[in-house]
Design a protein around this motif. Sequence first.
Motif, PDB file in Angstrom:
ATOM      1  N   LYS A  72       0.827  -1.205   0.000  1.00  0.00           N
ATOM      2  CA  LYS A  72       0.000   0.000   0.000  1.00  0.00           C
ATOM      3  C   LYS A  72       0.862   1.255   0.000  1.00  0.00           C
ATOM      4  CE  LYS A  72      -3.988  -2.090   2.309  1.00  0.00           C
ATOM      5  NZ  LYS A  72      -4.897  -1.928   1.155  1.00  0.00           N
ATOM      6  N   GLU A  73       2.097   1.119   0.502  1.00  0.00           N
ATOM      7  CA  GLU A  73       3.038   2.245   0.474  1.00  0.00           C
ATOM      8  C   GLU A  73       4.438   1.739   0.784  1.00  0.00           C
ATOM      9  OE1 GLU A  73       2.517   6.675   1.834  1.00  0.00           O
ATOM     10  OE2 GLU A  73       3.260   5.508   3.548  1.00  0.00           O
ATOM     11  N   ILE A  74       5.313   1.783  -0.206  1.00  0.00           N
ATOM     12  CA  ILE A  74       6.706   1.373  -0.010  1.00  0.00           C
ATOM     13  C   ILE A  74       7.446   2.502   0.701  1.00  0.00           C
ATOM     14  CG2 ILE A  74       8.856   0.768  -1.160  1.00  0.00           C
ATOM     15  CD1 ILE A  74       6.798  -1.403  -1.407  1.00  0.00           C
ATOM     16  N   ARG A  75       8.059   2.188   1.833  1.00  0.00           N
ATOM     17  CA  ARG A  75       8.684   3.233   2.651  1.00  0.00           C
ATOM     18  C   ARG A  75      10.185   3.376   2.404  1.00  0.00           C
ATOM     19  NH1 ARG A  75       5.120   5.136   6.242  1.00  0.00           N
ATOM     20  NH2 ARG A  75       3.240   3.896   6.662  1.00  0.00           N
ATOM     21  N   THR A  76      10.687   2.721   1.384  1.00  0.00           N
ATOM     22  CA  THR A  76      12.099   2.864   1.025  1.00  0.00           C
ATOM     23  C   THR A  76      12.241   3.964  -0.022  1.00  0.00           C
ATOM     24  OG1 THR A  76      12.544   0.514   1.444  1.00  0.00           O
ATOM     25  CG2 THR A  76      14.102   1.699   0.043  1.00  0.00           C
ATOM     26  N   GLN A  77      13.047   4.962   0.264  1.00  0.00           N
ATOM     27  CA  GLN A  77      13.272   5.994  -0.739  1.00  0.00           C
ATOM     28  C   GLN A  77      14.249   5.483  -1.790  1.00  0.00           C
ATOM     29  OE1 GLN A  77      15.275   9.616   0.395  1.00  0.00           O
ATOM     30  NE2 GLN A  77      14.258  10.793  -1.213  1.00  0.00           N
ATOM     31  N   LEU A  78      13.889   5.690  -3.054  1.00  0.00           N
ATOM     32  CA  LEU A  78      14.746   5.229  -4.143  1.00  0.00           C
ATOM     33  C   LEU A  78      15.829   6.284  -4.399  1.00  0.00           C
ATOM     34  CD1 LEU A  78      12.025   3.837  -6.577  1.00  0.00           C
ATOM     35  CD2 LEU A  78      13.168   2.707  -4.656  1.00  0.00           C
ATOM     36  N   LYS A  79      17.042   5.971  -3.962  1.00  0.00           N
ATOM     37  CA  LYS A  79      18.151   6.906  -4.118  1.00  0.00           C
ATOM     38  C   LYS A  79      19.146   6.464  -5.178  1.00  0.00           C
ATOM     39  CE  LYS A  79      17.962   8.245   0.767  1.00  0.00           C
ATOM     40  NZ  LYS A  79      18.715   8.290   2.049  1.00  0.00           N
ATOM     41  N   ASN A  80      19.139   5.160  -5.485  1.00  0.00           N
ATOM     42  CA  ASN A  80      20.088   4.643  -6.468  1.00  0.00           C
ATOM     43  C   ASN A  80      19.533   3.356  -7.070  1.00  0.00           C
ATOM     44  OD1 ASN A  80      20.777   2.462  -4.573  1.00  0.00           O
ATOM     45  ND2 ASN A  80      21.912   4.060  -3.453  1.00  0.00           N
ATOM     46  N   ALA A  81      20.273   2.797  -8.023  1.00  0.00           N
ATOM     47  CA  ALA A  81      19.823   1.593  -8.719  1.00  0.00           C
ATOM     48  C   ALA A  81      19.706   0.404  -7.771  1.00  0.00           C
ATOM     49  CB  ALA A  81      20.786   1.260  -9.857  1.00  0.00           C
ATOM     50  N   GLY A  82      20.578   0.354  -6.756  1.00  0.00           N
ATOM     51  CA  GLY A  82      20.522  -0.752  -5.805  1.00  0.00           C
ATOM     52  C   GLY A  82      19.240  -0.770  -5.005  1.00  0.00           C
ATOM     53  N   GLU A  83      18.801   0.403  -4.554  1.00  0.00           N
ATOM     54  CA  GLU A  83      17.560   0.464  -3.784  1.00  0.00           C
ATOM     55  C   GLU A  83      16.347   0.191  -4.671  1.00  0.00           C
ATOM     56  OE1 GLU A  83      17.684   4.239  -1.886  1.00  0.00           O
ATOM     57  OE2 GLU A  83      19.032   3.556  -0.287  1.00  0.00           O
ATOM     58  N   ASN A  84      16.422   0.617  -5.921  1.00  0.00           N
ATOM     59  CA  ASN A  84      15.347   0.318  -6.854  1.00  0.00           C
ATOM     60  C   ASN A  84      15.236  -1.192  -7.070  1.00  0.00           C
ATOM     61  OD1 ASN A  84      13.368   1.519  -8.850  1.00  0.00           O
ATOM     62  ND2 ASN A  84      14.567   0.213 -10.219  1.00  0.00           N
ATOM     63  N   ALA A  85      16.393  -1.840  -7.209  1.00  0.00           N
ATOM     64  CA  ALA A  85      16.404  -3.298  -7.386  1.00  0.00           C
ATOM     65  C   ALA A  85      15.874  -4.004  -6.141  1.00  0.00           C
ATOM     66  CB  ALA A  85      17.822  -3.775  -7.702  1.00  0.00           C
ATOM     67  N   TYR A  86      16.177  -3.459  -4.958  1.00  0.00           N
ATOM     68  CA  TYR A  86      15.700  -4.072  -3.711  1.00  0.00           C
ATOM     69  C   TYR A  86      14.181  -4.011  -3.624  1.00  0.00           C
ATOM     70  CZ  TYR A  86      15.096  -4.969   1.273  1.00  0.00           C
ATOM     71  OH  TYR A  86      14.700  -5.497   2.474  1.00  0.00           O
ATOM     72  N   VAL A  87      13.605  -2.879  -4.011  1.00  0.00           N
ATOM     73  CA  VAL A  87      12.146  -2.743  -3.968  1.00  0.00           C
ATOM     74  C   VAL A  87      11.497  -3.713  -4.945  1.00  0.00           C
ATOM     75  CG1 VAL A  87      10.229  -1.192  -4.516  1.00  0.00           C
ATOM     76  CG2 VAL A  87      12.138  -0.366  -3.132  1.00  0.00           C
ATOM     77  N   ILE A  88      12.084  -3.883  -6.118  1.00  0.00           N
ATOM     78  CA  ILE A  88      11.540  -4.844  -7.081  1.00  0.00           C
ATOM     79  C   ILE A  88      11.613  -6.258  -6.520  1.00  0.00           C
ATOM     80  CG2 ILE A  88      11.873  -5.866  -9.370  1.00  0.00           C
ATOM     81  CD1 ILE A  88      12.855  -3.124 -10.300  1.00  0.00           C
ATOM     82  N   ARG A  89      12.699  -6.585  -5.838  1.00  0.00           N
ATOM     83  CA  ARG A  89      12.810  -7.899  -5.193  1.00  0.00           C
ATOM     84  C   ARG A  89      11.737  -8.068  -4.129  1.00  0.00           C
ATOM     85  NH1 ARG A  89      17.967  -8.555  -2.293  1.00  0.00           N
ATOM     86  NH2 ARG A  89      17.216 -10.707  -2.037  1.00  0.00           N
TER      87      ARG A  89
END
Length: 267
Positions: free
Chosen positions: A178-195
Amino acid sequence: MVNYTNRVMVALESCIGHEIAWPDRQERPQSAAHFASLGFPGCVGLIDGTLVKLSQRPRDDGETYFDRKSNYSLNVQVVCDENKRVIYFFAGMPGSCHDVTCLRRSSLWDRLNSPQLFDFGQYLLGDSGYVPLEHLVCSYKRTGGDMDKVSFNTCIAHARVGNEHCIGILKARWHSLKEIRTQLKNAGENAYVIRWLQCCVILHNYLIWRKDDWSEDDHPIELEGEDEFRRSPHGVRDTNRRGIERRQEVQDLCLAFNRRPGGLLYR
């Protein structure tokens, strides 16, 4: 806690090939039989996009994540079967991207004509956010007052409730969606959210396969539905001739079926 979470995610990801799998040639007729009972012979799945809200504006190109609902989000493409089991999903595109744009960036786009995914006459069913293709039948963006088109859109909406329920249950089960609380700051964090999204889908399918006792009375779901802002972006038109012909073929079969006594459109 972070280490344990990562270990669980690694364990879940090892099951992805089993838990998120496209139906094979022996399984697809079962799906086709179900959707034939709704007037869509040959349909083997439902496709739709959903927005997963982000709690914060991503650091890089944050404006591209600002969606039609005035939130920062990711667009997630979901294909499910008649049992609300996810058979394919694609995530990572910004929330401002249109469904058909996300589909074109996914691995599914290049495989839509693959015999590994579809037998002759089989297709996916989608809303007006997509364009008609040989293996993707979608509702009309504009009906022009044509009652056959209006009726066909009604039939598609009736069949597509299964996909809306799939997405609704997925988000109701895993509140982090309903709400992802990780801020996307770089490609690694973007990949983590996709995982993270992928692991939620794996768990969703796992529970469906194990016939988890899900009650919408105890856990109400929110249906997103279709809105006017999901029309194709500028420059994307219904130009695929075979797709248009295929939609007309499916429409004729669908209307003939649903206008019979007992059908959805019977008066």
